[in-house]
Design a protein around this motif. Structure first.
Motif, mmCIF file in Angstrom:
data_model
loop_
_atom_site.group_PDB
_atom_site.id
_atom_site.type_symbol
_atom_site.label_atom_id
_atom_site.label_comp_id
_atom_site.label_asym_id
_atom_site.label_seq_id
_atom_site.Cartn_x
_atom_site.Cartn_y
_atom_site.Cartn_z
ATOM 1 N N ASN A 36 0.834 -1.202 0.000
ATOM 2 C CA ASN A 36 0.000 0.000 0.000
ATOM 3 C C ASN A 36 0.868 1.252 0.000
ATOM 4 N N ALA A 78 1.321 4.989 1.745
ATOM 5 C CA ALA A 78 0.942 5.611 3.013
ATOM 6 C C ALA A 78 -0.248 6.529 2.790
ATOM 7 N N TRP A 90 -5.574 2.435 3.452
ATOM 8 C CA TRP A 90 -5.676 1.164 4.192
ATOM 9 C C TRP A 90 -4.584 1.065 5.264
ATOM 10 N N CYS A 91 -4.410 2.148 6.018
ATOM 11 C CA CYS A 91 -3.312 2.114 6.990
ATOM 12 C C CYS A 91 -3.565 2.985 8.213
ATOM 13 N N GLU A 131 -7.035 -2.042 9.539
ATOM 14 C CA GLU A 131 -6.721 -1.836 8.122
ATOM 15 C C GLU A 131 -5.332 -2.379 7.793
ATOM 16 N N LEU A 132 -4.361 -2.112 8.643
ATOM 17 C CA LEU A 132 -3.005 -2.616 8.420
ATOM 18 C C LEU A 132 -2.982 -4.141 8.407
ATOM 19 N N LYS A 190 -1.654 -6.655 5.558
ATOM 20 C CA LYS A 190 -0.681 -7.691 5.950
ATOM 21 C C LYS A 190 -1.114 -9.071 5.477
ATOM 22 N N PHE A 235 3.308 -3.783 4.447
ATOM 23 C CA PHE A 235 2.513 -2.562 4.510
ATOM 24 C C PHE A 235 3.362 -1.414 5.023
ATOM 25 N N THR A 268 2.646 2.150 7.366
ATOM 26 C CA THR A 268 1.649 2.775 8.216
ATOM 27 C C THR A 268 1.249 4.144 7.665
ATOM 28 N N LYS A 269 0.144 4.658 8.182
ATOM 29 C CA LYS A 269 -0.191 6.061 7.951
ATOM 30 C C LYS A 269 0.959 6.912 8.482
ATOM 31 N N ASN A 323 -3.941 10.952 11.799
ATOM 32 C CA ASN A 323 -3.278 9.704 12.186
ATOM 33 C C ASN A 323 -3.458 9.494 13.678
ATOM 34 N N TYR A 336 1.144 3.277 16.199
ATOM 35 C CA TYR A 336 1.710 2.464 15.108
ATOM 36 C C TYR A 336 2.957 1.722 15.562
#
Length: 312
Positions: free
Chosen positions: A19, A21, A24-25, A30-31, A35, A42, A44-45, A75, A81
């Motif tokens: 993905n 950033a 879906w993060c 979502e992560l 995954k 993945f 993260t945001k 975020n 995260y």
């Protein structure tokens, strides 16, 4: 046997797709979806030090050839995260994930990176230099003096694998100047590109997003030529140990193939993932493998960076 296996920053991934950033993060759920999909990993945001609600809605809009957004860095904050990534290191130690981050000021950026350095996080870190930082100043990566100063200080204390997320550049001299800065540092990768900034989309005589009177970042099909140009320009200019992550306009396996052909080691999917959902990873992977099989390529190394030019 056709394989989309790749490496980035010294880590191995079963698939080159992941993905981008921002998509879906936002949450652990979502992560986890990314995954457990066909994606190789993945990101993260992009995390700031503390939770941010972001800009008022509507701040994202799908449009026919892509998307427009002005999210405002919503975020959950760094700890959210980082804690999740540390959990995954315990439960899935064989896998590697990417933590994206940026501070709301240079000082906050260093505070965040020092927390990551002091933690047990063993994955890849991405510093997002394609965010506005100081009112009245451009995106960090468009301010070459500030970019060089930040990276110079970062590498006085940060020893873990670090890459940077970049906005698109549009002038050859800017590719030259940016690469000259990046080549001074032990970067693991550069990620090209974030959305093209400050586009405007109109429906029924009205803008489609609320922040900034409708001005927002453009993603999707619109930006593929710009993304490919940035991937290839930096592939040509950066020292070999700095790898490229290609992001922008990936709707099909052909698009992913072209990013790799231009020099990308991994390919991120943003707008298409937002529109289509997690099944996009499997579809695009299968399309990429079909192209590779048709051309007789067994691995990404067989064609990465081997873009042909028109000779006299």
């Amino acid at each position: 046997m056709v394989s989309t296996h790749t490496t980035l920053g010294g880590f191995s991934f079963d698939n080159c797709l992941m993905n981008a950033a921002g998509v879906w993060c936002m949450t652990k759920e979502e992560l986890a979806g990314v995954k457990d999909s066909a994606a190789g990993t993945f990101v993260t945001k992009t995390a700031t030090l503390d939770y941010r609600a972001g800009n008022p809605e509507p701040r994202y809009q799908n449009v026919p050839l892509g998307s427009i957004n002005s999210m405002g860095l919503p975020n959950q904050g760094l700890a959210y995260y980082l804690d999740y990534l540390l959990e995954l290191q315990e439960t899935e130690p064989e896998r590697t994930f990417v933590l994206s981050l940026v501070g709301m000021s240079p000082d906050e950026t260093h505070t965040i990176l020092k927390q990551v350095e002091a933690s047990d996080f063993k994955g890849l870190t991405e510093l997002n230099l394609s965010c506005p930082n100081v009112p009245g100043k451009p995106q960090i990566a468009y301010d070459f003096e500030t970019t060089e100063a930040i990276l110079h200080e970062v590498f006085t204390y940060f020893t873990k694998p670090l890459g940077i997320k970049l906005p698109p550049y549009f002038d050859i001299v800017h590719f030259d100047q940016a690469a000259a800065i990046f080549n001074q540092f032990p970067l693991a990768f550069v990620n090209c590109v974030n959305s093209i900034g400050n586009g405007l989309y109109i429906e029924d005589e009205q803008v489609v997003i609320k922040p900034k009177n409708g001005f927002g970042g453009i993603g999707g099909e619109y930006i593929k030529p710009t993304a490919l140009a940035n991937v290839h320009a930096f592939y040509q200019r950066l020292k070999p140990e700095i790898q490229i992550v290609g992001t922008g306009g990936v709707l099909t396996g052909r698009d992913a193939f072209e990013h790799i052909l231009c020099g990308a080691s991994m390919v991120q999917i943003g707008t298409t993932l937002q529109k289509e959902g997690l099944s996009a990873f499997e579809r695009i992977t299968n399309e990429l493998k079909a192209i590779m099989k048709e051309k007789g390529y067994e691995s990404l190394d067989d064609f990465r960076g081997k873009l042909r030019y028109i000779e006299d």
